[in-house]
Design a protein around this motif. Structure first.
Motif, PDB file in Angstrom:
ATOM      1  N   GLY A 149       0.705  -1.256   0.025  1.00 46.35           N
ATOM      2  CA  GLY A 149      -0.017   0.176   0.096  1.00 46.35           C
ATOM      3  C   GLY A 149       0.803   1.170   0.064  1.00 46.35           C
ATOM      4  O   GLY A 149       0.453   2.323  -0.539  1.00 46.35           O
ATOM      5  N   THR A 150       1.935   1.262   0.429  1.00 44.93           N
ATOM      6  CA  THR A 150       2.859   2.403   0.626  1.00 44.93           C
ATOM      7  C   THR A 150       3.969   2.355  -0.273  1.00 44.93           C
ATOM      8  O   THR A 150       4.664   3.220  -0.618  1.00 44.93           O
ATOM      9  CB  THR A 150       3.272   2.555   2.174  1.00 44.93           C
ATOM     10  N   SER A 171      -5.701  -1.891  -0.642  1.00 46.12           N
ATOM     11  CA  SER A 171      -5.448  -1.152  -1.535  1.00 46.12           C
ATOM     12  C   SER A 171      -6.608  -0.953  -2.553  1.00 46.12           C
ATOM     13  O   SER A 171      -6.514  -1.817  -3.810  1.00 46.12           O
ATOM     14  CB  SER A 171      -4.080  -1.419  -2.268  1.00 46.12           C
ATOM     15  N   THR A 229       0.507   2.584 -11.008  1.00 49.40           N
ATOM     16  CA  THR A 229       0.897   1.403 -10.225  1.00 49.40           C
ATOM     17  C   THR A 229       1.201   0.422 -11.437  1.00 49.40           C
ATOM     18  O   THR A 229       2.583  -0.284 -11.230  1.00 49.40           O
ATOM     19  CB  THR A 229      -0.191   0.669  -9.440  1.00 49.40           C
ATOM     20  N   GLN A 238      -0.478   6.478  -5.020  1.00 47.70           N
ATOM     21  CA  GLN A 238      -1.648   6.178  -4.218  1.00 47.70           C
ATOM     22  C   GLN A 238      -2.872   6.290  -5.056  1.00 47.70           C
ATOM     23  O   GLN A 238      -3.099   7.379  -5.932  1.00 47.70           O
ATOM     24  CB  GLN A 238      -1.744   7.098  -2.921  1.00 47.70           C
ATOM     25  N   THR A 269       4.362   3.471  -3.785  1.00 45.52           N
ATOM     26  CA  THR A 269       3.384   3.099  -4.538  1.00 45.52           C
ATOM     27  C   THR A 269       2.569   4.433  -4.925  1.00 45.52           C
ATOM     28  O   THR A 269       2.262   5.352  -3.892  1.00 45.52           O
ATOM     29  CB  THR A 269       2.413   2.454  -3.764  1.00 45.52           C
TER      30      THR A 269
END
Length: 300
Positions: free
Chosen positions: A9-10, A80, A39, A33, A31
């Motif tokens: 997620g980060t 996510s 991504t 966001q 990542t």
């Protein structure tokens, strides 16, 4: 060469392993966001960078939050949320020009520890992540067990066994249920429980552990409750799966007392005269997820 990607997620992390498990290259980026397209670009860029650095092409495994739906091939159950409903595997295969293997990040963690970690050589391994959430993965004879619904090992969204007065009222879970294991045994779950029972402002697991070490009775009580709940929850896993080894990962796995106190407590709830299952800390720590993604491709 095996390439593993941990799609967190980060951060997005990549590792390249030789056939002997030796790390050949490793990189990470933040990542993007909430942006699915970026991504994908980040993953493709990392693969290109590592393969360019090493001058060779590798197999690629990807560990993701959530899982691939058996019905649609789309990502489900991911925290996510930009991944939910997306054809991640299909899109990355098209962009990278090769077949991929994709698995839940907790499954990757369990596979890494079963392959060459704390549970190497064990026949049945249950891998547990105790962090921001609670995840689990099952490996049998070196193979990840996915299950018919791609949810094998998802113990965090089972009810906590035998709730008593200290466990009530049942905490609400983001999944829409109440009293899930995750609401008690995640880091935020422990902190929220401590604050609720003691009428305190929100705190952190680190502060609770430090308080207990300094002799704070309330903090010590919270840790003892945590150990009892973890023992009850893992006893249910032992009764159902009967693993040789249970491996703990995630931030709370660094709490050394768990490895003595939890096995002392789980025997009262296991349907056996003796419990041979071992409870151990992950050997590869935070690297287990990305290493396990690489190990999704076995040796030829």
């Amino acid at each position: 060469m095996r390439i593993g990607i941990d799609l967190g997620g980060t951060k997005i992390e990549i590792i390249a392993l030789g056939d002997d498990g030796r790390t050949l290259a490793r990189r990470r980026v933040a990542t993007p966001q909430g942006d699915y397209a970026r991504t994908l670009e980040a993953v493709v860029g990392l693969v290109a960078a590592v393969e360019g650095e090493l001058g060779r092409r590798g197999t690629v495994g990807v560990g993701t939050p959530g899982a691939l739906s058996r019905h649609s091939g789309l990502i489900k159950n991911a925290n996510s949320t930009c991944l939910i409903g997306q054809p991640l595997k299909r899109d990355l295969e098209a962009l990278l020009g090769r077949a991929l293997r994709v698995a839940n990040d907790a499954n990757c963690f369990a596979l890494s520890e079963a392959a060459d970690g704390a549970a190497a050589g064990a026949g049945v391994v249950f891998g547990v992540i105790l962090g921001t959430g609670v995840g689990g993965g099952v490996v049998v004879n070196g193979q990840v067990l996915d299950g018919a619904n791609a949810i094998a090992g998802e113990w965090g969204h089972n009810p906590l066994p035998l709730p008593d007065g200290d466990d009530l009222p049942l905490p609400a879970c983001y999944c829409g249920r109440a009293g899930c294991v995750e609401t008690y045994l995640s880091g935020p779950g422990m902190a929220a429980d401590h604050a609720r029972r003691n009428g305190l402002a929100p705190t952190t697991p680190e502060a609770i552990v430090a308080g207990a070490s300094a002799g704070d009775v309330a903090c010590e009580t919270t840790l003892q409750l945590y150990e009892a709940r973890l023992a009850r929850a893992l006893a249910g896993v032992i009764n159902l799966l009967d693993p040789d080894v249970i491996v703990l990962g995630g931030g709370l796995s660094n709490l050394a007392r768990l490895y003595t106190q939890v096995p002392r407590r789980w025997g009262a709830h296991v349907f056996s005269d003796q419990v041979e299952t071992r409870l151990v800390r992950a050997l590869h720590g935070d690297s287990s997820g990305v290493r396990g993604a690489a190990w999704l491709w076995p040796a030829d």
